[in-house]
Motif scaffolding. Structure first.
Motif, PDB file in Angstrom:
ATOM      1  N   HIS A  29     -40.119 -14.851  16.091  1.00 51.14           N
ATOM      2  CA  HIS A  29     -41.284 -14.668  15.805  1.00 51.14           C
ATOM      3  C   HIS A  29     -41.924 -15.488  14.607  1.00 51.14           C
ATOM      4  O   HIS A  29     -41.512 -15.315  13.583  1.00 51.14           O
ATOM      5  N   SER A  69     -37.141 -11.305  20.192  1.00 55.39           N
ATOM      6  CA  SER A  69     -38.513 -11.805  19.459  1.00 55.39           C
ATOM      7  C   SER A  69     -38.151 -12.229  18.003  1.00 55.39           C
ATOM      8  O   SER A  69     -39.083 -12.001  17.138  1.00 55.39           O
ATOM      9  N   THR A  70     -36.963 -12.419  17.939  1.00 54.62           N
ATOM     10  CA  THR A  70     -36.415 -12.611  16.421  1.00 54.62           C
ATOM     11  C   THR A  70     -36.843 -13.965  15.787  1.00 54.62           C
ATOM     12  O   THR A  70     -36.876 -14.177  14.433  1.00 54.62           O
ATOM     13  N   GLU A  83     -28.007 -12.320  28.504  1.00 54.51           N
ATOM     14  CA  GLU A  83     -28.866 -12.994  27.475  1.00 54.51           C
ATOM     15  C   GLU A  83     -29.029 -12.198  26.104  1.00 54.51           C
ATOM     16  O   GLU A  83     -29.190 -12.708  25.150  1.00 54.51           O
ATOM     17  N   ILE A 106     -26.200 -12.597  23.564  1.00 62.61           N
ATOM     18  CA  ILE A 106     -25.915 -13.507  22.911  1.00 62.61           C
ATOM     19  C   ILE A 106     -25.851 -13.372  21.504  1.00 62.61           C
ATOM     20  O   ILE A 106     -25.531 -13.933  20.473  1.00 62.61           O
ATOM     21  N   ALA A 107     -26.750 -12.058  20.977  1.00 66.01           N
ATOM     22  CA  ALA A 107     -26.867 -11.760  19.692  1.00 66.01           C
ATOM     23  C   ALA A 107     -25.428 -11.637  19.130  1.00 66.01           C
ATOM     24  O   ALA A 107     -25.238 -11.928  17.646  1.00 66.01           O
ATOM     25  N   GLU A 149     -34.345  -5.803   6.188  1.00 67.82           N
ATOM     26  CA  GLU A 149     -34.818  -6.190   5.254  1.00 67.82           C
ATOM     27  C   GLU A 149     -35.219  -5.238   4.284  1.00 67.82           C
ATOM     28  O   GLU A 149     -35.125  -5.735   3.154  1.00 67.82           O
ATOM     29  N   PRO A 160     -42.540 -13.702   9.507  1.00 71.75           N
ATOM     30  CA  PRO A 160     -43.132 -12.301   9.311  1.00 71.75           C
ATOM     31  C   PRO A 160     -41.798 -11.515   8.544  1.00 71.75           C
ATOM     32  O   PRO A 160     -40.830 -11.926   8.363  1.00 71.75           O
ATOM     33  N   SER A 161     -42.338 -10.581   7.681  1.00 75.47           N
ATOM     34  CA  SER A 161     -41.406  -9.861   6.724  1.00 75.47           C
ATOM     35  C   SER A 161     -41.631  -8.630   6.667  1.00 75.47           C
ATOM     36  O   SER A 161     -42.891  -8.159   6.912  1.00 75.47           O
ATOM     37  N   LEU A 206     -33.745  -6.137  12.405  1.00 71.96           N
ATOM     38  CA  LEU A 206     -33.937  -7.346  11.449  1.00 71.96           C
ATOM     39  C   LEU A 206     -35.031  -7.020  10.148  1.00 71.96           C
ATOM     40  O   LEU A 206     -34.658  -6.894   9.089  1.00 71.96           O
ATOM     41  N   TYR A 207     -36.104  -6.126  10.762  1.00 70.26           N
ATOM     42  CA  TYR A 207     -36.804  -5.897   9.530  1.00 70.26           C
ATOM     43  C   TYR A 207     -36.626  -4.883   8.721  1.00 70.26           C
ATOM     44  O   TYR A 207     -36.851  -4.362   7.704  1.00 70.26           O
ATOM     45  N   PRO A 227     -25.760 -20.104   6.975  1.00 73.00           N
ATOM     46  CA  PRO A 227     -24.961 -19.558   8.222  1.00 73.00           C
ATOM     47  C   PRO A 227     -24.278 -20.851   8.878  1.00 73.00           C
ATOM     48  O   PRO A 227     -24.470 -22.056   8.507  1.00 73.00           O
ATOM     49  N   ALA A 243     -35.050 -13.559  25.277  1.00 71.00           N
ATOM     50  CA  ALA A 243     -34.412 -12.253  25.383  1.00 71.00           C
ATOM     51  C   ALA A 243     -34.807 -11.509  24.408  1.00 71.00           C
ATOM     52  O   ALA A 243     -33.891 -10.492  24.191  1.00 71.00           O
ATOM     53  N   PHE A 293     -42.350  -7.762  15.853  1.00 73.24           N
ATOM     54  CA  PHE A 293     -42.762  -6.999  14.493  1.00 73.24           C
ATOM     55  C   PHE A 293     -43.983  -7.820  13.901  1.00 73.24           C
ATOM     56  O   PHE A 293     -43.894  -9.062  13.803  1.00 73.24           O
ATOM     57  N   ASP A 319     -34.618 -19.444   6.881  1.00 77.50           N
ATOM     58  CA  ASP A 319     -34.385 -18.163   7.601  1.00 77.50           C
ATOM     59  C   ASP A 319     -34.998 -17.550   8.732  1.00 77.50           C
ATOM     60  O   ASP A 319     -35.767 -16.909   8.681  1.00 77.50           O
ATOM     61  N   GLU A 346     -34.186 -16.037  12.348  1.00 81.73           N
ATOM     62  CA  GLU A 346     -33.174 -15.780  13.499  1.00 81.73           C
ATOM     63  C   GLU A 346     -33.489 -16.093  14.948  1.00 81.73           C
ATOM     64  O   GLU A 346     -34.740 -16.332  15.115  1.00 81.73           O
ATOM     65  N   ALA A 406     -31.584 -14.838  17.817  1.00 81.34           N
ATOM     66  CA  ALA A 406     -30.375 -13.963  18.293  1.00 81.34           C
ATOM     67  C   ALA A 406     -30.274 -14.161  19.802  1.00 81.34           C
ATOM     68  O   ALA A 406     -29.182 -14.326  19.998  1.00 81.34           O
ATOM     69  N   CYS A 407     -31.068 -14.566  20.566  1.00 83.42           N
ATOM     70  CA  CYS A 407     -30.704 -14.744  21.786  1.00 83.42           C
ATOM     71  C   CYS A 407     -30.484 -16.341  22.381  1.00 83.42           C
ATOM     72  O   CYS A 407     -30.335 -16.521  23.332  1.00 83.42           O
ATOM     73  N   GLU A 408     -30.706 -17.169  21.022  1.00 83.61           N
ATOM     74  CA  GLU A 408     -30.461 -18.503  21.311  1.00 83.61           C
ATOM     75  C   GLU A 408     -31.415 -19.196  22.424  1.00 83.61           C
ATOM     76  O   GLU A 408     -30.899 -19.951  23.105  1.00 83.61           O
TER      77      GLU A 408
END
Lengths: 483, 197
Positions: B128, B125-126, A72, A75-76, A408, B181-182, A404-405, B40, B123, B155, B113, B115, B117-119
């Motif tokens: 979040h 925390s993108t 899993e 998947i990224a 950014e 979050p940024s 990701l951050y 995307p 798996a 994050f 925007d 993300e 990632a693990c769909e």
């Protein structure tokens, strides 16, 4: 009449300065590289991004680091593939910075160069016996079972004894412990490299010791991975109850970090459960050993040059202010026998010619991703057009999402610099790179080449009931890409 | 500069229209491509999102030029709530979300925007998000151990953080504000300043 004038102005505009191409090159195609590419493409309509990698296959540690039994997490790759397929983006594999071209050549070709090539080396312990055979870094072992073309010939010794020692208690340590102890029937249906599966089928390793120099509250592993290993059938967990006593300093650490607290609770539950489980022959055991630091490696009498154990020193914790505790030796020693040692104590980045580098921290000095040339007093002078992202920038810590951050922030710096108009000259970009590679006869692998490798691996995987059968040599990878 | 502003303005209109469902998925992609915006691409979507995307497409059939659907009452039957995404620039973007759709899917449907990632496999925390008002946070079901394991590593974690793929639109969540979050902004929740990760 005014309508035609407006249309003329608009069409003139679109061919003017701000849609002049911005040529960007990202070195490294792991999460840091791809998140950077994604954000650059979204932020700048005129940006063209080339992502280069020394391997013919993209995705960095997502392909070569994530464990085979964690599909899993891989998947990224779907999102990264979408970025690579973007019309203003190109993946160019089998191109090595430092060998095929230099950093200064890259900076001549592109307005923006972002180094995101991670950490391909290891921290050393610097203790006697470290060069004995049978001692590997976890990175090497992971690359071996994940079919990285540089390590397919590792041939780790899994047959001399029933014990392996892993130094470190982070997630990489847990990954390698799991691969050593999971029933091979479970591993057979993952994308693990076949040479590793065969070796593991003949392995005599039944006991794995995870050694940490501090206590359970300081362990670097995370809850999901710990929960997973505690749930593996017929795997007996061994934790000493005495290791679980906490000090006020420990309590403070748990108060400030919910992650620490949850991990400690899981380990306590595991220790309690361990007491009631019965010992049985041929059972597989995972021992969590706390408060021990390696002093030296012991050489085998029967096999000269080969490791036969680790001499460990007991430790206690000392506060160093700001809530941090470090391990201090007590002068008491004990030996732990084993025939294989895996060092999972952290990765380290590798510098390239022309790149400012902090050898102590193992990272490129930077301010918000801008590479620092030198610092005098408070002022840091930065290298124009040169940036870093990912482990090369922050050190080898964090998860995939951390990038990701990180991206950014780096892309934020790039965008600020563009607005200030730091680059007015035009650059050759992709065209220039292709000419250079052609001249040097570099066999580049484009994304379509990776797609051929991907298709072949998946096809071979179908035949063996695996999601893919990885190609593990440079020859096979390049041949499949060129097909 | 004028052309740049026109292009941005035009794309804002397109985005706004897309959110209200006035433009079909296909139409939206074409319009935005002509403004030179990177999107995307939609083909590879998680299975869950695909069916709700189909449902969304069917509902907005009234406004697209090529429609072969026969569902006439889609709009009235599926109840929708409003979710307000707060992006990294502090801009509030309200979107209409059908009951049962996850926050992650809703974000993707509306070009937010976020993300994933693990769909949605728990798996990473993108996805979040930070629930801006504790009143709404308390209306959500407790996160599972698995979600908490991922949140541990998120994050900019706050006391009202959740994973977008695990928060499902329900009537009582109408009007909820979710901050993304940024790296460059930290969001205060009810005056509470989140601790840096």
């Amino acid at each position: 009449m005014s309508r035609y004038l407006a249309r003329y102005m608009v069409s003139r505009y679109f061919s003017s300065a701000s849609s002049r191409p911005l040529h960007v090159c990202i070195v490294g195609s792991g999460p840091a590289g791809f998140y950077t590419a994604d954000k650059v493409l979204k932020a700048h309509e005129g940006a063209h991004v080339d992502i280069i990698d020394r391997l013919p296959t993209p995705f960095g540690l997502v392909r070569s680091g994530v464990a085979p039994d964690h599909p899993e997490t891989k998947i990224a790759i779907n999102q990264f593939s979408r970025v690579a397929q973007h019309e203003r983006c190109s993946f160019i594999g089998n191109v090595k910075l430092g060998s095929d071209l230099s950093l200064s050549e890259l900076r001549d070709l592109y307005h923006v160069v972002v180094l995101a090539y991670g950490a391909e080396s290891d921290k050393d312990l610097g203790i006697p016996g470290e060069s004995l055979s049978g001692i590997y870094s976890a990175r090497e072992f992971v690359w071996w079972y994940n079919g990285h073309p540089d390590y397919s010939c590792l041939k780790p010794d899994l047959k001399t004894s029933d014990s392996a020692v892993i130094l470190g208690q982070g997630n990489v340590a847990l990954d390698v412990a799991r691969i050593l102890l999971r029933p091979t029937t479970e591993l057979a249906s993952t994308d693990i490299a076949t040479h590793a599966l065969s070796a593991l089928k003949e392995s005599s390793i039944r006991k794995v010791y995870l050694i940490g120099r501090r206590g359970p509250v300081q362990a670097a592993l995370t809850a999901k991975e710990l929960r997973e290993v505690l749930g593996i059938k017929n795997l007996h967990i061994r934790i000493k109850q005495t290791d679980l006593s906490v000090t006020p300093a420990d309590e403070e650490e748990m108060k400030t970090s919910r992650a620490r607290k949850r991990i400690y609770e899981l380990l306590s539950k595991a220790a309690a459960a361990a007491k009631t489980s019965k010992a049985d022959p041929d059972q597989r055991e995972l021992h969590f050993v706390f408060f021990r630091q390696p002093d030296q490696f012991l050489e085998s009498d029967e096999r000269k040059g080969h490791v036969s154990g680790v001499n460990l020193q007991k430790t206690i914790l000392e506060s160093v202010g700001t809530g941090k505790q470090i391990a201090v030796g007590t002068g008491e020693f004990e030996d732990l026998n084993c025939s294989m040692v895996l060092k999972a104590i952290g990765y380290k980045s590798v510098p390239v010619n022309g790149l400012p580098f902090d050898h102590k921290k193992g990272v490129v000095p930077n301010v918000k991703g801008r590479v620092v040339s030198h610092t005098s007093g408070d002022i840091s002078q930065t290298e124009p057009g040169l940036y870093v992202c990912g482990w090369l920038k922050r050190g080898p810590v964090g998860i995939i999402a951390t990038n990701l951050y990180c991206a950014e922030e780096t892309v934020g710096s790039i965008s600020e610099d563009i607005e200030e108009g730091v680059w007015k000259s035009s650059k050759a970009g992709s065209k220039g790179l292709m000419q250079l590679l052609e001249k040097r006869k570099v066999k580049k692998v484009e994304f379509s080449g990776w797609e051929k490798i991907d298709a072949k691996e998946k096809q071979m995987g179908i035949e063996r009931n695996k999601p893919r059968e990885k190609l593990v040599t440079w020859e096979d990878l390049l041949a499949a890409a060129a097909n | 500069m004028l052309g740049h502003r026109i292009s941005r303005f035009g794309s804002t209109i397109v985005k706004q229209l897309a959110r209200e469902g006035y433009i079909s998925t296909y139409g939206r992609r074409n319009l935005q491509r002509s403004y030179g915006h990177y999107l995307p691409s939609l083909p590879v979507v998680p299975r869950q999102a695909r069916t709700s995307q189909e449902a969304w497409f069917l509902k907005s059939h009234k406004f697209c030029t090529s429609s072969t659907t026969s569902s006439e009452n889609g709009d009235e039957e599926t109840e929708k709530i409003t979710i307000i995404f707060v992006d990294k620039d502090g801009e509030e973007i309200p979107v209409k979300v059908p009951i049962g759709m996850s926050v992650l899917e809703a974000a993707h449907e509306n070009d937010i925007d976020l993300e994933g990632a693990c769909e949605a496999s728990l798996a990473c925390s993108t996805c979040h998000v930070i629930v801006m008002d504790t009143e709404y946070y308390n209306k959500l079901e407790e996160p599972t151990d698995e979600e908490n394991d991922m949140l541990d590593l998120a994050f900019g974690l706050t006391e009202t953080s959740r994973l977008g793929c695990q928060v499902i639109a329900r009537p009582e969540l109408d009007g909820v504000r979710l901050a993304i979050p940024s790296a460059t902004r930290n969001f205060a929740v009810d005056g509470f300043v989140p601790k840096p990760h």
